[in-house]
Design a protein around this motif. Structure first.
Motif, PDB file in Angstrom:
ATOM      1  N   THR A 156      -9.713   3.921  11.189  1.00  0.00           N
ATOM      2  CA  THR A 156     -10.972   3.822  10.458  1.00  0.00           C
ATOM      3  C   THR A 156     -11.132   5.036   9.558  1.00  0.00           C
ATOM      4  OG1 THR A 156     -11.958   2.566  12.273  1.00  0.00           O
ATOM      5  CG2 THR A 156     -13.474   3.546  10.695  1.00  0.00           C
ATOM      6  N   ASP A 157     -10.490   5.006   8.413  1.00  0.00           N
ATOM      7  CA  ASP A 157     -10.644   6.046   7.404  1.00  0.00           C
ATOM      8  C   ASP A 157     -10.125   5.502   6.081  1.00  0.00           C
ATOM      9  OD1 ASP A 157      -7.861   6.140   7.686  1.00  0.00           O
ATOM     10  OD2 ASP A 157      -7.894   7.955   8.908  1.00  0.00           O
ATOM     11  N   TRP A 158     -10.217   6.287   5.024  1.00  0.00           N
ATOM     12  CA  TRP A 158      -9.790   5.812   3.711  1.00  0.00           C
ATOM     13  C   TRP A 158      -8.296   5.522   3.648  1.00  0.00           C
ATOM     14  CZ3 TRP A 158     -13.158   4.096   0.216  1.00  0.00           C
ATOM     15  CH2 TRP A 158     -14.491   4.471   0.346  1.00  0.00           C
ATOM     16  N   PRO A 159      -7.429   6.332   4.287  1.00  0.00           N
ATOM     17  CA  PRO A 159      -6.021   5.934   4.313  1.00  0.00           C
ATOM     18  C   PRO A 159      -5.793   4.575   4.967  1.00  0.00           C
ATOM     19  CG  PRO A 159      -6.229   8.258   4.871  1.00  0.00           C
ATOM     20  CD  PRO A 159      -7.623   7.710   4.815  1.00  0.00           C
ATOM     21  N   GLY A 160      -6.683   4.194   5.884  1.00  0.00           N
ATOM     22  CA  GLY A 160      -6.564   2.875   6.497  1.00  0.00           C
ATOM     23  C   GLY A 160      -6.757   1.746   5.500  1.00  0.00           C
ATOM     24  N   VAL A 161      -7.573   1.980   4.461  1.00  0.00           N
ATOM     25  CA  VAL A 161      -7.758   0.972   3.421  1.00  0.00           C
ATOM     26  C   VAL A 161      -6.449   0.786   2.655  1.00  0.00           C
ATOM     27  CG1 VAL A 161      -9.155   0.249   1.456  1.00  0.00           C
ATOM     28  CG2 VAL A 161     -10.178   1.667   3.240  1.00  0.00           C
ATOM     29  N   ARG A 162      -5.811   1.894   2.302  1.00  0.00           N
ATOM     30  CA  ARG A 162      -4.514   1.803   1.610  1.00  0.00           C
ATOM     31  C   ARG A 162      -3.476   1.108   2.485  1.00  0.00           C
ATOM     32  NH1 ARG A 162      -3.659   4.622  -3.046  1.00  0.00           N
ATOM     33  NH2 ARG A 162      -5.332   6.048  -3.684  1.00  0.00           N
ATOM     34  N   ALA A 163      -3.446   1.464   3.759  1.00  0.00           N
ATOM     35  CA  ALA A 163      -2.482   0.835   4.663  1.00  0.00           C
ATOM     36  C   ALA A 163      -2.718  -0.670   4.751  1.00  0.00           C
ATOM     37  CB  ALA A 163      -2.576   1.468   6.051  1.00  0.00           C
ATOM     38  N   SER A 164      -3.980  -1.081   4.695  1.00  0.00           N
ATOM     39  CA  SER A 164      -4.303  -2.507   4.768  1.00  0.00           C
ATOM     40  C   SER A 164      -3.646  -3.276   3.637  1.00  0.00           C
ATOM     41  CB  SER A 164      -5.827  -2.704   4.719  1.00  0.00           C
ATOM     42  OG  SER A 164      -6.463  -2.108   5.824  1.00  0.00           O
ATOM     43  N   LEU A 165      -3.760  -2.774   2.426  1.00  0.00           N
ATOM     44  CA  LEU A 165      -3.153  -3.454   1.282  1.00  0.00           C
ATOM     45  C   LEU A 165      -1.632  -3.401   1.369  1.00  0.00           C
ATOM     46  CD1 LEU A 165      -3.308  -4.916  -1.398  1.00  0.00           C
ATOM     47  CD2 LEU A 165      -3.570  -2.696  -2.543  1.00  0.00           C
ATOM     48  N   ALA A 166      -1.090  -2.256   1.779  1.00  0.00           N
ATOM     49  CA  ALA A 166       0.369  -2.131   1.888  1.00  0.00           C
ATOM     50  C   ALA A 166       0.937  -3.181   2.836  1.00  0.00           C
ATOM     51  CB  ALA A 166       0.735  -0.727   2.368  1.00  0.00           C
ATOM     52  N   LEU A 167       0.267  -3.396   3.968  1.00  0.00           N
ATOM     53  CA  LEU A 167       0.753  -4.359   4.948  1.00  0.00           C
ATOM     54  C   LEU A 167       0.748  -5.777   4.383  1.00  0.00           C
ATOM     55  CD1 LEU A 167      -1.036  -2.819   8.023  1.00  0.00           C
ATOM     56  CD2 LEU A 167       1.414  -3.194   7.870  1.00  0.00           C
ATOM     57  N   VAL A 168      -0.333  -6.155   3.722  1.00  0.00           N
ATOM     58  CA  VAL A 168      -0.432  -7.516   3.192  1.00  0.00           C
ATOM     59  C   VAL A 168       0.633  -7.750   2.122  1.00  0.00           C
ATOM     60  CG1 VAL A 168      -1.914  -9.133   1.940  1.00  0.00           C
ATOM     61  CG2 VAL A 168      -2.871  -7.722   3.771  1.00  0.00           C
ATOM     62  N   LEU A 169       0.800  -6.796   1.212  1.00  0.00           N
ATOM     63  CA  LEU A 169       1.805  -6.945   0.158  1.00  0.00           C
ATOM     64  C   LEU A 169       3.220  -7.008   0.738  1.00  0.00           C
ATOM     65  CD1 LEU A 169       0.357  -4.552  -2.558  1.00  0.00           C
ATOM     66  CD2 LEU A 169       0.854  -6.977  -2.888  1.00  0.00           C
ATOM     67  N   GLY A 170       3.525  -6.101   1.660  1.00  0.00           N
ATOM     68  CA  GLY A 170       4.867  -6.077   2.227  1.00  0.00           C
ATOM     69  C   GLY A 170       5.196  -7.331   3.003  1.00  0.00           C
ATOM     70  N   LEU A 171       4.251  -7.824   3.794  1.00  0.00           N
ATOM     71  CA  LEU A 171       4.498  -9.038   4.563  1.00  0.00           C
ATOM     72  C   LEU A 171       4.666 -10.254   3.649  1.00  0.00           C
ATOM     73  CD1 LEU A 171       1.960  -8.320   7.410  1.00  0.00           C
ATOM     74  CD2 LEU A 171       4.414  -8.664   7.737  1.00  0.00           C
ATOM     75  N   GLY A 172       3.882 -10.300   2.561  1.00  0.00           N
ATOM     76  CA  GLY A 172       4.030 -11.398   1.616  1.00  0.00           C
ATOM     77  C   GLY A 172       5.411 -11.451   0.995  1.00  0.00           C
ATOM     78  N   LEU A 173       5.983 -10.278   0.721  1.00  0.00           N
ATOM     79  CA  LEU A 173       7.329 -10.224   0.141  1.00  0.00           C
ATOM     80  C   LEU A 173       8.411 -10.525   1.170  1.00  0.00           C
ATOM     81  CD1 LEU A 173       6.891  -7.132  -2.194  1.00  0.00           C
ATOM     82  CD2 LEU A 173       6.887  -9.545  -2.836  1.00  0.00           C
ATOM     83  N   CYS A 174       8.051 -10.554   2.448  1.00  0.00           N
ATOM     84  CA  CYS A 174       8.989 -10.965   3.498  1.00  0.00           C
ATOM     85  C   CYS A 174       8.794 -12.429   3.869  1.00  0.00           C
ATOM     86  CB  CYS A 174       8.796 -10.093   4.734  1.00  0.00           C
ATOM     87  SG  CYS A 174       9.340  -8.387   4.531  1.00  0.00           S
ATOM     88  N   GLY A 175       7.909 -13.129   3.148  1.00  0.00           N
ATOM     89  CA  GLY A 175       7.743 -14.554   3.383  1.00  0.00           C
ATOM     90  C   GLY A 175       6.554 -14.940   4.215  1.00  0.00           C
ATOM     91  N   VAL A 176       5.683 -13.978   4.582  1.00  0.00           N
ATOM     92  CA  VAL A 176       4.490 -14.273   5.384  1.00  0.00           C
ATOM     93  C   VAL A 176       3.272 -14.077   4.486  1.00  0.00           C
ATOM     94  CG1 VAL A 176       3.217 -13.762   7.502  1.00  0.00           C
ATOM     95  CG2 VAL A 176       5.694 -13.426   7.424  1.00  0.00           C
ATOM     96  N   PRO A 177       2.768 -15.143   3.858  1.00  0.00           N
ATOM     97  CA  PRO A 177       1.733 -14.965   2.841  1.00  0.00           C
ATOM     98  C   PRO A 177       0.316 -14.821   3.379  1.00  0.00           C
ATOM     99  CG  PRO A 177       2.346 -17.272   2.967  1.00  0.00           C
ATOM    100  CD  PRO A 177       3.261 -16.526   3.915  1.00  0.00           C
TER     101      PRO A 177
END
Length: 791
Positions: free
Chosen positions: A527-548
């Motif tokens: 629960t902090d601002w870096p957590g917001v960045r991590a949230s987007l990183a996870l969604v983008l990375g998983l989408g590029l691995c085939g999990v949209p």
């Protein structure tokens, strides 16, 4: 004992569970000491020199002095390489059988003494020493895999139980950028460093510096000027991928190529390479590993979850709060506190006396109930789930045939072996209890799998035995696919028990191919601002691995977010596939009205904007199923040769039409946005910005910057929930367009597909359509145009 083990021990010692976790850790240690072969002398091996080659469909086999390599190009262009006799199957990643070989691909001698397989989309060259290069049809090298090296037991009897570990080094272009490897909080672009391939509960809230996390995949997407390609090592064992970005002009003007080293603790050395545009690569990847499951329409709305609702009255209070304030709400999620003593597939009747009635009442307001499901079953005779599992012989056993026990929320637990088809069938039948309680969907948790431990790896003993579809093996091979096979059991059970509806399932852990059964979420993000960045990183990375389909815990899992942090997180998540707030039992409430009237006003706008975009999200869901394209895409998706976009990590594309620029820091009210080529309209003001380049955009507390591509036809919902089309003027002399895909509900009916093309005629927009003529939609023009013209 490392630092994390020490912290974990200090936290648990003194509590009853703490004592049990110490006992569980020692039990795991003793089990492995007795069940795993002890390390012995090893001998290294390399392929040696090529001696001969045998043509086969799609390619052939090159035999070396001490190994062999099979190269096979499949229909569609995917390249398979398998060393030491490894074939494409069996595989947990592949959807069904291996794709057919390309009959036009041929094996022929290479001019440098090696061999090459020539096909329409790629050429694969194999050197005399065993280096494998994948080239474009024009001859440009996309990647070069150096000869591998194996370390195998020196004694023959040890070789029967300990497969050789291996290493493979590769080179890519100096300008290449790496993405993928599953859920990585430090992404989406992966910098120099080592990334472990071992699904892991980090043991608390995680941030960008924590790795590995719950869902790792040996999948790299490599983007360079020469082209884009995906590299997948089909191996479920523990491993480490070490990446090194290249340097252009290093050392007397010569480029230093990018480097990658993959080290696996065992298992086959086999891999797939897919080359092409990003869209083509992901489409071929979906064809290879399976189309993403289509979520029901309601699952694309807003979800509210909390560990610690506690009682039915509290659930009703929260639901009523949304209704009273006119806030959209699609689902409420119940965590482990609604179980009887944390026992899976039970209900605490004292706190939830009539769950079916609660579910029915919520459904009257359009709200579904979603249930958490953990794999750990309380090992207690008299517990019906445990007793039926014992009768079905469904639980994991150790090397001596004894039931493996761990420590999870209900206490001492047994773990189903989801790699056993009969255990999956037994588990799938248990979901009838959830459906009878009125739940509309499920989320799988703790399925890395986790067994609490005061020290060591918090999972099952590595020597624990698994069926592995009848092949047999231990937890070293089964660990990373435990969540994947649990998701399969749940998905197949829901399909059988409720065949008229599309299942809703998402899982904390999984592996390659999990998109076939549902999606995932971030897990316990900090629960902090870096957590917001991590949230987007996870969604983008998983989408590029085939999990949209994925999303974060809005507001973070463990802490108490400030009003601004909560709001900015909510505004980001409104444009992500899984839109869900969630928090730990100690973290307080996450209802929008808990943060004051100003936040409530702006949060209401974000929730309503998500509701307005539901037709667009449904279209993206159908497109993901048909093409493999993720909903959320990196900025370089259509322009992979744009180096500035390859390095842009603070904005993303939502489908083809929207560009979203979240806020990642406190106090920010304006921000610079990198623009791809073309014209982009500010969705709030209508102001046009032309790319490529940068634009300074307003970001008041009430919204985050969102841009719309010129020429887009954006399907949205009006205030009554009816679909209409928002048409944004194209650039003069160019065409634009869009797609609308609709279905009749949450079942399996064939959807309606409509394609639109836009162009300017004078200062009016012409919209041409392909699709059913009897379906009409209201169209509203936005951007630099006066109105619509008749085609």
């Amino acid at each position: 004992m490392d630092a994390r083990d020490l912290v974990r021990s200090v936290k648990v010692i003194g509590s009853a569970r703490g004592i049990r976790t110490i006992r569980a850790a020692w039990r795991r240690h003793r089990t492995d000491a007795a069940g795993l072969p002890r390390p012995g002398a090893e001998r290294a091996r390399v392929p040696g020199l090529a001696e001969e080659a045998e043509p086969q469909p799609g390619g052939g086999v090159v035999r070396f002095a001490r190994s062999s390599l099979r190269v096979r190009v499949a229909v569609g262009g995917a390249v398979f390489c398998g060393w030491d006799g490894a074939g494409p199957e069996p595989s947990y990643a592949l959807a069904g059988s291996c794709p057919e070989a390309d009959p036009r691909a041929t094996l022929e001698p290479d001019t440098e003494g090696g061999w090459r397989v020539v096909s329409e989309r790629v050429t694969v060259t194999v050197s005399r020493q065993g280096a494998v290069a994948v080239r474009t049809p024009g001859g440009v090298v996309l990647r070069r895999d150096l000869p591998p090296r194996w370390w195998e037991p020196a004694a023959a009897d040890e070789a029967q139980v300990t497969p050789p570990r291996w290493t493979q080094r590769s080179e890519v272009a100096a300008d290449a950028r790496y993405f993928g490897l599953g859920g990585r909080a430090a992404g989406p672009r992966l910098r120099d460093g080592a990334y472990r391939l071992w699904n892991t509960d980090p043991g608390g809230a995680f941030g960008p510096d924590d790795d590995p996390l719950y869902l790792t995949m040996p999948v790299q997407l490599v983007v360079a000027d020469a082209g884009t390609h995906l590299m997948f090592h089909d191996n479920t064992w523990d491993g480490v991928v070490t990446l090194r970005e290249g340097v252009e002009g290093a050392g007397s003007g010569h480029d230093r190529p990018g480097g990658c080293q993959v080290r696996m603790a065992g298992g086959p050395l086999r891999y797939w390479v897919i080359a092409g545009t990003p869209a083509r690569v992901l489409q071929s990847w979906a064809q290879l590993t399976g189309a993403p499951a289509l979520p029901p329409r309601w699952a694309l709305g807003y979800h509210h979850a909390r560990w610690g609702f506690g009682t039915e009255d509290e659930v009703r209070r929260v639901a009523a709060g949304y209704v009273e304030r006119g806030l959209p709400l699609s689902a409420l999620h119940l965590d482990i506190d609604h179980y009887d003593g944390h026992r899976v597939f039970t209900v605490d009747r004292a706190r939830f006396p009539d769950l079916p009635k609660l579910a029915s009442d919520l459904a009257d307001d359009g709200v579904r109930l979603v249930s958490i499901i953990d794999p750990g079953v309380k090992a207690e005779p008299g517990n019906p789930v445990y007793d039926s599992g014992v009768e079905a012989d469904a639980f994991v056993r150790d090397a001596r045939g004894r039931e493996v026990r761990g420590e999870v929320w209900p206490g001492e637990t047994a773990f189903p072996d989801f790699t056993d088809p009969q255990a999956r069938k037994w588990w799938a039948g248990l979901y009838v209890e959830r459906l009878e309680q009125g739940f509309a969907g499920v989320w799988h948790d703790m399925n890395e799998p986790v067994s609490f431990a005061a020290f060591g790896d918090p999972t099952l003993p590595l020597s624990a035995r698994h069926a592995l579809e009848g092949r047999g093996g231990d937890h070293r091979e089964a660990h990373n696919v435990y969540g994947l096979t649990m998701a399969r059991a749940g998905y197949e059970g829901l399909c059988e028990l409720r065949p008229e509806q599309r299942p809703f399932l998402f899982s904390r852990s999984g592996w390659v191919g999990m998109q076939r059964y549902g999606g995932t979420w971030s897990g316990d993000v900090t629960t902090d601002w870096p957590g917001v960045r991590a949230s987007l990183a996870l969604v983008l990375g998983l989408g590029l691995c085939g999990v949209p389909y994925s999303g974060p815990d809005v507001g973070g899992f463990t802490g108490a977010p400030s009003a601004e942090l909560y709001l900015r997180w909510l505004q980001l998540a409104a444009y992500l596939p899984l839109f869900r707030t969630h928090a730990a039992i100690t973290a307080g409430r996450r209802e929008p009205w808990e943060f004051g009237p100003e936040v409530l006003e702006h949060a209401t706008a974000a929730l309503r904007e998500r509701q307005r975009l539901l037709p667009y999200f449904l279209t993206l869901a159908h497109l993901a199923q048909r093409t493999g394209a993720p909903y959320v895409r990196p900025m370089w998706w259509r322009w992979p040769q744009d180096r500035a976009l390859r390095d842009c990590e603070d904005a993303f594309l939502l489908g083809d039409s929207l560009l979203v620029a979240p806020i990642f820091d406190p106090g920010v009210r304006r921000r610079m946005v990198r623009l791809p080529r073309g014209r982009w309209y500010d969705a709030a003001t209508g102001r046009a910005h032309d790319g490529p380049g940068q634009a300074m955009l307003e970001a008041p507390l009430s919204r985050v910057p969102v841009l719309v591509r010129a020429g887009s036809v954006l399907p949205v919902a009006d205030e009554q929930g009816e679909t209409e089309l928002e048409v944004w003027a194209p650039i003069a002399g160019r065409t634009g367009g869009g797609v609308l895909i609709t279905d009749t509900g949450d079942g399996w009916e064939e959807p309606t597909v409509m394609h639109f093309t836009t162009r300017l005629r004078g200062n009016r927009v012409v919209v041409e359509r392909e699709g059913p003529e009897d379906i009409k939609y209201v169209m509203r023009v936005r951007g630099d145009a006066v109105g619509l013209a008749t085609p």
